[in-house]
Scaffold this motif. Structure first.
Motif, mmCIF file in Angstrom:
data_model
loop_
_atom_site.group_PDB
_atom_site.id
_atom_site.type_symbol
_atom_site.label_atom_id
_atom_site.label_comp_id
_atom_site.label_asym_id
_atom_site.label_seq_id
_atom_site.Cartn_x
_atom_site.Cartn_y
_atom_site.Cartn_z
ATOM 1 N N ILE A 39 -19.137 -5.502 -37.857
ATOM 2 C CA ILE A 39 -19.246 -4.224 -37.138
ATOM 3 C C ILE A 39 -18.106 -4.170 -36.109
ATOM 4 C CG2 ILE A 39 -20.871 -2.624 -36.017
ATOM 5 C CD1 ILE A 39 -23.111 -4.578 -36.674
ATOM 6 N N PRO A 40 -16.871 -4.083 -36.552
ATOM 7 C CA PRO A 40 -15.745 -4.098 -35.615
ATOM 8 C C PRO A 40 -15.689 -2.818 -34.773
ATOM 9 C CG PRO A 40 -14.994 -3.581 -37.839
ATOM 10 C CD PRO A 40 -16.447 -3.921 -37.954
ATOM 11 N N GLY A 41 -14.939 -2.931 -33.650
ATOM 12 C CA GLY A 41 -14.689 -1.749 -32.827
ATOM 13 C C GLY A 41 -15.775 -1.407 -31.834
ATOM 14 N N GLN A 42 -16.768 -2.268 -31.654
ATOM 15 C CA GLN A 42 -17.817 -1.992 -30.666
ATOM 16 C C GLN A 42 -17.268 -2.210 -29.247
ATOM 17 O OE1 GLN A 42 -21.115 -0.956 -31.183
ATOM 18 N NE2 GLN A 42 -20.327 -0.555 -33.250
ATOM 19 N N PRO A 43 -17.665 -1.366 -28.290
ATOM 20 C CA PRO A 43 -17.169 -1.542 -26.914
ATOM 21 C C PRO A 43 -17.633 -2.843 -26.280
ATOM 22 C CG PRO A 43 -18.887 0.156 -27.007
ATOM 23 C CD PRO A 43 -18.527 -0.169 -28.423
ATOM 24 N N SER A 44 -18.793 -3.336 -26.679
ATOM 25 C CA SER A 44 -19.307 -4.596 -26.136
ATOM 26 C C SER A 44 -20.143 -5.294 -27.196
ATOM 27 C CB SER A 44 -20.169 -4.341 -24.896
ATOM 28 O OG SER A 44 -20.824 -5.528 -24.488
ATOM 29 N N TYR A 45 -20.088 -6.623 -27.193
ATOM 30 C CA TYR A 45 -20.878 -7.393 -28.146
ATOM 31 C C TYR A 45 -21.961 -8.214 -27.439
ATOM 32 C CZ TYR A 45 -17.703 -5.971 -31.816
ATOM 33 O OH TYR A 45 -17.000 -5.217 -32.717
ATOM 34 N N SER A 46 -22.289 -7.841 -26.187
ATOM 35 C CA SER A 46 -23.448 -8.457 -25.541
ATOM 36 C C SER A 46 -24.684 -7.940 -26.271
ATOM 37 C CB SER A 46 -23.513 -8.082 -24.063
ATOM 38 O OG SER A 46 -23.812 -6.708 -23.903
ATOM 39 N N LEU A 47 -25.739 -8.733 -26.294
ATOM 40 C CA LEU A 47 -26.903 -8.378 -27.102
ATOM 41 C C LEU A 47 -27.489 -7.026 -26.702
ATOM 42 C CD1 LEU A 47 -28.869 -9.213 -29.342
ATOM 43 C CD2 LEU A 47 -30.261 -10.348 -27.591
ATOM 44 N N GLY A 48 -27.671 -6.828 -25.405
ATOM 45 C CA GLY A 48 -28.284 -5.589 -24.935
ATOM 46 C C GLY A 48 -27.500 -4.351 -25.317
ATOM 47 N N LYS A 49 -26.197 -4.365 -25.050
ATOM 48 C CA LYS A 49 -25.364 -3.190 -25.330
ATOM 49 C C LYS A 49 -25.168 -2.985 -26.832
ATOM 50 C CE LYS A 49 -22.932 -3.308 -20.913
ATOM 51 N NZ LYS A 49 -21.647 -3.526 -20.210
ATOM 52 N N LEU A 50 -25.078 -4.096 -27.577
ATOM 53 C CA LEU A 50 -24.859 -3.990 -29.017
ATOM 54 C C LEU A 50 -26.077 -3.378 -29.718
ATOM 55 C CD1 LEU A 50 -22.961 -4.555 -31.388
ATOM 56 C CD2 LEU A 50 -23.934 -6.865 -31.524
ATOM 57 N N VAL A 51 -27.287 -3.882 -29.423
ATOM 58 C CA VAL A 51 -28.472 -3.347 -30.094
ATOM 59 C C VAL A 51 -28.730 -1.897 -29.665
ATOM 60 C CG1 VAL A 51 -29.555 -5.587 -30.430
ATOM 61 C CG2 VAL A 51 -30.075 -4.303 -28.356
ATOM 62 N N ARG A 52 -28.360 -1.576 -28.419
ATOM 63 C CA ARG A 52 -28.530 -0.202 -27.959
ATOM 64 C C ARG A 52 -27.607 0.737 -28.728
ATOM 65 N NH1 ARG A 52 -27.131 -0.732 -22.784
ATOM 66 N NH2 ARG A 52 -29.031 -1.892 -22.381
ATOM 67 N N SER A 53 -26.348 0.305 -28.920
ATOM 68 C CA SER A 53 -25.389 1.153 -29.629
ATOM 69 C C SER A 53 -25.734 1.286 -31.111
ATOM 70 C CB SER A 53 -23.969 0.594 -29.471
ATOM 71 O OG SER A 53 -23.827 -0.644 -30.154
ATOM 72 N N LEU A 54 -26.464 0.297 -31.647
ATOM 73 C CA LEU A 54 -26.858 0.332 -33.056
ATOM 74 C C LEU A 54 -28.235 0.962 -33.256
ATOM 75 C CD1 LEU A 54 -25.651 -3.234 -34.107
ATOM 76 C CD2 LEU A 54 -24.542 -1.063 -34.638
ATOM 77 N N GLY A 55 -28.863 1.372 -32.153
ATOM 78 C CA GLY A 55 -30.169 2.012 -32.254
ATOM 79 C C GLY A 55 -31.298 1.074 -32.593
ATOM 80 N N ILE A 56 -31.100 -0.205 -32.320
ATOM 81 C CA ILE A 56 -32.150 -1.186 -32.600
ATOM 82 C C ILE A 56 -33.135 -1.210 -31.437
ATOM 83 C CG2 ILE A 56 -32.638 -3.651 -32.925
ATOM 84 C CD1 ILE A 56 -29.882 -3.893 -34.247
ATOM 85 N N PRO A 57 -34.421 -0.977 -31.691
ATOM 86 C CA PRO A 57 -35.395 -0.989 -30.586
ATOM 87 C C PRO A 57 -35.553 -2.390 -30.018
ATOM 88 C CG PRO A 57 -36.522 -0.847 -32.699
ATOM 89 C CD PRO A 57 -35.058 -0.695 -32.990
ATOM 90 N N VAL A 58 -35.639 -2.484 -28.699
ATOM 91 C CA VAL A 58 -35.803 -3.785 -28.058
ATOM 92 C C VAL A 58 -36.782 -3.644 -26.899
ATOM 93 C CG1 VAL A 58 -33.761 -3.385 -26.618
ATOM 94 C CG2 VAL A 58 -34.620 -5.707 -26.913
ATOM 95 N N ALA A 59 -37.706 -4.568 -26.827
ATOM 96 C CA ALA A 59 -38.683 -4.596 -25.737
ATOM 97 C C ALA A 59 -38.622 -5.966 -25.064
ATOM 98 C CB ALA A 59 -40.081 -4.336 -26.283
ATOM 99 N N ASP A 60 -39.046 -6.014 -23.817
ATOM 100 C CA ASP A 60 -39.083 -7.305 -23.109
ATOM 101 C C ASP A 60 -37.708 -7.947 -23.053
ATOM 102 O OD1 ASP A 60 -40.849 -8.661 -21.622
ATOM 103 O OD2 ASP A 60 -41.613 -9.954 -23.205
ATOM 104 N N ARG A 61 -36.695 -7.150 -22.672
ATOM 105 C CA ARG A 61 -35.310 -7.640 -22.612
ATOM 106 C C ARG A 61 -35.182 -8.802 -21.632
ATOM 107 N NH1 ARG A 61 -31.202 -9.348 -23.821
ATOM 108 N NH2 ARG A 61 -29.099 -8.576 -23.466
ATOM 109 N N HIS A 62 -34.305 -9.755 -21.946
ATOM 110 C CA HIS A 62 -34.035 -10.951 -21.131
ATOM 111 C C HIS A 62 -35.239 -11.885 -21.053
ATOM 112 C CE1 HIS A 62 -30.019 -9.863 -20.061
ATOM 113 N NE2 HIS A 62 -30.402 -8.740 -19.468
ATOM 114 N N ARG A 63 -36.183 -11.734 -21.995
ATOM 115 C CA ARG A 63 -37.247 -12.718 -22.151
ATOM 116 C C ARG A 63 -37.100 -13.307 -23.549
ATOM 117 N NH1 ARG A 63 -36.956 -12.212 -17.759
ATOM 118 N NH2 ARG A 63 -38.467 -11.678 -16.132
ATOM 119 N N ALA A 64 -37.579 -14.522 -23.735
ATOM 120 C CA ALA A 64 -37.355 -15.229 -24.999
ATOM 121 C C ALA A 64 -37.830 -14.412 -26.196
ATOM 122 C CB ALA A 64 -38.060 -16.582 -24.954
ATOM 123 N N SER A 65 -39.038 -13.884 -26.104
ATOM 124 C CA SER A 65 -39.599 -13.150 -27.240
ATOM 125 C C SER A 65 -38.811 -11.883 -27.534
ATOM 126 C CB SER A 65 -41.064 -12.806 -26.956
ATOM 127 O OG SER A 65 -41.602 -12.031 -28.006
ATOM 128 N N GLY A 66 -38.518 -11.096 -26.489
ATOM 129 C CA GLY A 66 -37.796 -9.838 -26.677
ATOM 130 C C GLY A 66 -36.407 -10.034 -27.244
#
Length: 394
Positions: free
Chosen positions: A62-89
């Protein structure tokens, strides 16, 4: 969350079992894998697994993404995420991202090419020899090069563990230290306060090449007081100013704000007169009947100032003569930090109460050290954090 969590050795066997024959998938896998290997190595077990990094795979697929940090990447890809920065989330988000990457990998390069076995990171024999001779005690340690020069000074509550971290870390500074180290010497202190003071003094005196950060002041903000037009003592947390004498100092602004918030509660101070509530009338606490009204002149300045002065006296050792008693290097020993007329004189160790009750004997066992803003900050911060430390007025 960690207070009641199991220790690593309690779950180590289960980790081995559930990862047997598996590939570890993680976002920035090198970091997670290194942590696992380090923890297992401390238990005397060589942990070895294949791994996949979703950061590297994402950059490839997935080249050309502005950021490849987990939070920003999943947000830009529309992947739902809950409990961010916790092991399970984070783990669930990584699973969803990995499934998407597998779908995008039409050439099946993930399966065929990208899986790799991380090279085993082994300590050099000389590093292992150095670590084997170090104790697990509180103190100051000195890292020497081949010429015997001190290239780094640090303090730790577990010297062996801290040196092991120096030798296994992969950041640029640690790698340089690893390449230059020939020996590590140490000095036991028993007390963390003594270790902090000695570390600060030794760094300023020796100026080791890898201690650039601690050559500068170790605090950024300070607590100041002034008397307003109505004779009330006002308090404020501001950036440290060398031209002004602070009541106490803080490592950062947030630490100062936390101190003020607690002081308002403990001493019944006014939010307006401590800079916490900007208003031209009454403060919020007055409105909910938790302030006596100094903000609008309802409480007299003399009554209010008594509580402010009590706070200042508690958190400043200006003009005081006292000895701070803390842990020693042995069971029957204690450390003593001497303050005379509000000035830090130095520190020493004693076995008998007679040695600290007799001022002449006390001064003879004290090793003189520099009094500066850093030592004041270290002492005041330590006393704020450790309420049970014994103080003797002399």
């Amino acid at each position: 969350m960690l207070r009641n969590a199991p220790k690593f050795y309690e779950v180590a066997k289960r980790i081995v079992e559930i990862t047997e024959g598996c590939i570890l998938v993680a976002h920035n896998a090198q970091f997670d894998y290194r942590i696992l290997c380090t923890e297992f190595r401390r238990l005397g077990f060589e942990y070895e697994r294949k791994s996949l990094c979703t950061v590297e795979l994402s950059k490839y697929l997935i080249p050309g993404q502005p950021s490849y940090s987990l939070g920003k990447l999943v947000r830009s890809l529309g992947i739902p995420v809950a409990d961010r920065h916790r092991a399970s989330g984070d783990a669930q988000a990584t699973v969803k991202l990995f499934k998407m990457l597998l779908d995008k990998d039409t050439e099946k390069n993930i399966i065929k090419d990208v899986v790799r076995l991380n090279p085993k990171r082994q300590l050099e024999p000389k590093h292992l020899e150095i670590i084997a001779e170090l104790p697990t005690i509180t103190g100051v340690y000195y890292i020497h090069n081949a010429d015997g020069e001190i290239i780094y000074i640090g303090k730790s509550n577990n010297i062996k563990k801290r040196i092991n971290q120096h030798f296994t870390n992969t950041n640029p500074k640690s790698k340089k230290i690893q390449s230059l180290v020939t020996a590590v010497t140490y000095e036991a202190t028993g007390s963390e306060l003594v270790a902090l003071l000695k570390e600060s003094e030794e760094i300023k005196r020796n100026k080791p090449i890898f201690n650039k950060a601690l050559r500068r002041s170790i605090f950024t903000h300070a607590l100041y007081s002034f008397i307003d037009d109505n004779n009330y003592i006002n308090l404020s947390v501001r950036k440290a100013d060398n031209r002004k004498k602070p009541i106490t100092t803080f490592s950062n602004l947030q630490s100062g704000k936390s101190f003020i918030s607690k002081a308002i509660s403990d001493y019944g101070l006014c939010q307006k007169l401590t800079g916490e509530y900007k208003t031209k009338s009454s403060c919020f606490n007055f409105d909910i009947k938790e302030c006596n009204g100094a903000c609008i002149g309802k409480e007299s300045a003399s009554d209010y100032n008594k509580r402010v002065l009590a706070l200042i006296d508690k958190n400043s050792y200006a003009n005081k003569n006292m000895v701070i008693i803390d842990k020693g290097r042995d069971v029957d020993e204690r450390s003593a930090i001497l303050i005379k007329d509000g000035v830090f004189q130095g520190l020493g160790f004693f076995n008998l109460n007679y040695q600290i009750n007799n001022i002449e004997v006390l001064e003879s066992i004290i090793t003189p050290m520099q009094n500066n803003r850093d030592t004041q900050h270290i002492i005041q911060s330590y006393l704020r954090r450790n309420k049970k430390v014994k103080l003797i007025t002399i």
